[in-house]
Write an enzyme that holds these catalytic residues in place. Structure first.
Site, PDB file in Angstrom:
ATOM      1  N   ASP A 154       0.878  -1.169   0.000  1.00 46.79           N
ATOM      2  CA  ASP A 154       0.000   0.000   0.000  1.00 46.79           C
ATOM      3  C   ASP A 154       0.918   1.221   0.000  1.00 46.79           C
ATOM      4  OD1 ASP A 154      -2.054   1.760  -0.066  1.00 46.79           O
ATOM      5  OD2 ASP A 154      -3.171   0.888   1.603  1.00 46.79           O
TER       6      ASP A 154
HETATM    7  C1  BGC Z   1      -4.929   3.412  -0.186  1.00 47.61           C
HETATM    8  C2  BGC Z   1      -4.990   2.423  -1.335  1.00 47.61           C
HETATM    9  C3  BGC Z   1      -4.767   3.145  -2.628  1.00 47.61           C
HETATM   10  C4  BGC Z   1      -3.422   3.838  -2.559  1.00 47.61           C
HETATM   11  C5  BGC Z   1      -3.075   4.580  -3.827  1.00 47.61           C
HETATM   12  C6  BGC Z   1      -3.685   4.268  -0.208  1.00 47.61           C
HETATM   13  O1  BGC Z   1      -3.781   5.323   0.692  1.00 47.61           O
HETATM   14  O2  BGC Z   1      -4.997   2.718   1.048  1.00 47.61           O
HETATM   15  O3  BGC Z   1      -6.243   1.783  -1.335  1.00 47.61           O
HETATM   16  O4  BGC Z   1      -4.856   2.260  -3.702  1.00 47.61           O
HETATM   17  O5  BGC Z   1      -3.436   4.778  -1.500  1.00 47.61           O
HETATM   18  O6  BGC Z   1      -3.867   5.705  -3.978  1.00 47.61           O
END
Ligand code: BGC
Length: 748
Positions: free
Chosen positions: A225
């Protein structure tokens, strides 16, 4: 020896992180940079460097219903079509991998990101997520299932350790990932921010390698993530292929190889996986994004997502000769998606108010008058409420759009209450006093309580967050142009404190204990018979359905086909979501009373019947046994329940099975009771006891007292039992057990 002699170590280390927020690192002649973009229900393709918090803008794309809505459709075929559309738009924008679907279990209604997740139940989560992945990937674009794993809250999400026991992980938090990974081969898996039992998931070798790749056979790329990696080397070693966005620490990875702490072959494997991924995905930027057609699909999906909770006196559908007071700012300014990384810039937005006005001009309603009633930011404006009460007084029906303001729920933080804002409830009370018919339409990403106010409404339509066409879909269902067919994928409790997680959410001091174990959502409410406002799987339609002729037929070893007939007994067309639950009768439950194992959505004309067939396997009846780290299917009789919700069982049958015939190995640390009841050890034990003078006629109650003694303690009771004797006994019984396994009488 390195399998990539052409690539030097520094280059190989560099591909284990991205080149910017949205691209993997390319290597001339070897790897092309892959373009990743959010998100689960629409594309957030940012033209520039971008951000992952949903703050910056993005290119307009169709905003489909978020997962809360897609889940409520209980219609994988429809969700597959949404996935195809999403994949098509991704391809047209040159996006190689869509960062979705989100598949975490809705453990608590307070999780700020519940709108991005499907359900409190793993089976429906798996079916809906699998359909989305299949749809996206059918367009030559990759899907990325997230957030792996046990990311069930936003509070302290970058540090919190989810303390989850092994059985609960296997039965609740992992099965949806397992099913989707095994059946759809998603291109990517995204690890989560949190720790799982103390270990950051992006650095957890058990999760990312032993389980994901070893047990489940995942061959794609694991991405972190955004910003989830703390220890680069530990992450790469654990099986994380790609750190996103880059933290500028690739040098540490290269140094670890030079210093002998990290095997270079791990980097070669990452290169191989990235290559495989780039060969799998192929975008086509000459494609048209088909925004018009996708807007219509977004509307269709939103219609099927609406859940009719209450409809007293046939308040809905609204009759064509009725005048309507449309009350509530949400009707004019719809809330159709949640905040954070999944935020999409839509291609257009349909408000319910515009659609009501269109319905009037088409003759579907006699007249509409709008009053905002309240402000979305909660500031008091008494004149707005006054105006709304007046509008309601003059109309035949008042349709109130109530809900949660955007600030109430989002990625990044959790809610502390499930109540609707007080001014909205006050307005409802006042409207009730002057209006003969009151219909409430809800806009909310996570569950809101209804128990304290729903007797003031004749009808309640749960409108979730439904994407850009949600407003039009609501009016389609209110006017009867479409029939409601959504069902709840999460229980609506009477009170927040009835919820199993109430005392263990969101935890403290960096830990959240999953104290309720497997009893998440309806598994808790139904096992303990706790009253609920609306049960899991519930939803009304404009017609009625009857269930008949249940048959449970064997279909191989520990496999069955459950079939039954559903008939539309009303006078309107409609769709039923027939649900199949299994359970086992227990005096002191250690297992949920009912667990969803299958469902089918059937669209039926008045009087029409259909025969539904659903498969069941031994795994559906099994429980995870942490002693041997395996699924265990005990011999016995299991109940099979078919119905319209977890509390509306219409047909009941049973399955009797010999189980998996697994017989555990006995040791001297097993108890007397475990020995006495053991299929191989029991007879040996009995024979032995009869040969000991004084033991053969021990009364049953004394024996029961001895039951909890580990065998080894018998050395100390002056019976002449020695440890050597016990070792011989263990060896003898184990030899007999192995022989029985070889003869195929048991497994083990
Ligand atoms: C989120 C993800 C997301 C990623 C990219 C993170 O803060 O938890 O779900 O895909 O950011 O935007």
């Amino acid at each position: 020896m390195s399998t990539h002699p052409r690539l030097d170590l520094t280059v190989k280390a560099s591909v284990t992180s991205g080149s910017d927020t949205w691209h993997s690192t390319g290597v001339e002649g070897e790897l092309r940079p892959l373009h990743l973009a959010d998100g689960p229900h629409g594309l957030r393709q940012q033209p520039d460097e971008g951000d992952h918090l949903g703050i910056g803008g993005s290119v307009p794309s169709t905003c489909f219903p978020p997962a809360v809505g897609l889940g409520s459709t209980w219609n994988p075929d429809l969700v597959r079509r949404v996935g195809e559309a999403l994949g098509g738009e991704a391809s047209a924008l040159g996006v190689d991998v869509v960062l979705g679907p989100g598949m975490n279990i809705k453990r608590s209604p307070l999780c700020g990101r519940n709108f991005e997740y499907v359900s409190e139940d793993p089976h429906v989560t798996a079916r809906i997520a699998a359909a989305l992945v299949e749809g996206i990937q059918s367009q030559g674009v990759g899907a990325c299932v997230k957030h792996f794993a046990a990311n069930n809250q936003e509070t302290d999400r970058h540090r919190v350790s989810a303390e989850v026991d092994e059985r609960t992980l296997r039965e609740i938090y992992l099965p949806a990932f397992e099913e989707v990974i095994r059946t759809t081969e998603p291109a990517m898996v995204m690890s989560s921010y949190n720790r799982l039992n103390g270990v950051y998931t992006s650095q957890d070798p058990w999760l990312l390698t032993d389980l994901l790749r070893g047990e489940w056979g995942f061959e794609g790329v694991v991405v972190s993530d955004w910003g989830a990696v703390f220890d680069r080397v530990a992450a790469v070693r654990a099986g994380l292929d790609l750190e996103m966005p880059p933290s500028g620490t690739d040098q540490l990875v290269a140094d670890a190889v030079r210093g002998g702490e990290l095997d270079e072959s791990v980097l070669d494997t990452v290169v191989e996986r990235l290559k495989r991924l780039q060969d799998r995905v192929r975008t086509d930027t000459t494609r048209s994004p088909e925004h018009e057609a996708h807007d219509a699909l977004a509307r269709e999906a939103a219609r099927e997502a609406l859940v009719l909770l209450k409809n007293d006196g046939g308040a809905l559908p609204l009759a064509a000769d009725r005048s309507v007071a449309v009350v509530g700012e949400f009707a004019r300014t719809p809330r159709y998606q949640g905040g954070g990384s999944s935020h999409v810039v839509p291609t257009r937005v349909h408000s319910a108010l515009d659609s009501f006005e269109a319905a009037v001009s088409e003759g579907a309603l006699a007249g509409v008058r709008f009053a905002a009633g309240f402000t979305l930011d909660g500031t008091e404006e008494p004149a707005l409420a006054e105006e709304a009460v007046e509008a309601a007084r003059e109309a035949d029906t008042a349709v109130l759009f109530l809900g949660l303001p955007e600030s109430a729920e989002s990625e990044g933080y959790d809610r502390t209450t499930i109540g609707l804002p007080a001014p909205q409830l006050e307005l409802l009370a006042r409207v009730r006093e002057v209006s003969e018919r009151v219909v409430v339409v809800l806009s909310n990403g996570g569950v809101v309580s209804v128990a304290e106010w729903q007797d003031r409404a004749d009808a309640v339509l749960e409108g979730w967050l439904l994407g850009q066409a949600g407003g039009a879909a609501v009016v389609d269902v209110l006017t009867g142009a479409a029939a409601p067919s959504g069902r709840l994928t999460e229980t609506i409790p009477v009170r927040l404190s009835d919820h199993a997680t109430y005392l263990n959410f969101p935890g403290e001091h960096g830990r959240v204990r999953h104290g309720e174990g497997v009893f998440v959502g309806y598994r808790h409410f139904d096992t303990l018979d706790v009253p609920v406002a609306y049960p899991f799987g519930f939803g009304l339609t404009y017609t009625s359905f009857a269930y008949s002729e249940l048959e449970v037929a064997p279909n191989g070893e520990n496999a069955w086909t459950v079939s039954f007939t559903v008939t539309n007994t009303g006078d309107r067309a409609g769709s039923e979501v027939a649900q199949l639950y299994t359970g086992v009768e227990q005096d002191h439950p250690t297992r949920p009373r009912r667990e969803l194992r299958g469902f089918a959505k059937a669209a039926l004309e008045p009087g029409e019947s259909t025969r539904i067939e659903l498969p069941l396997t031994g795994r559906d009846l099994s429980v995870w046994d942490p002693r041997d780290h395996r699924w265990s299917l005990a011999a016995g009789t299991y109940t099979v329940s078919v119905g319209a919700s977890s509390r509306d069982v219409r047909l009941t049958g049973g399955i009797t099975t010999e189980g998996d015939r697994y017989v555990r190995k006995l040791t001297k640390y097993c108890t007397v009771s475990e020995w006495r009841t053991h299929r191989v050890g029991g007879p040996v034990m009995r024979e032995l006891m009869s040969s000991f003078p004084g033991l053969s006629d021990v009364p049953e109650d004394l024996l029961r007292m001895a039951d909890s003694l580990p065998l080894i303690t018998l050395r100390t009771f002056g019976l002449g039992v020695t440890e050597e004797m016990l070792d011989l006994l263990v060896d003898d019984v184990e030899a007999k057990r192995r022989a029985a396994v070889e003869r195929g009488e048991i497994t083990g």
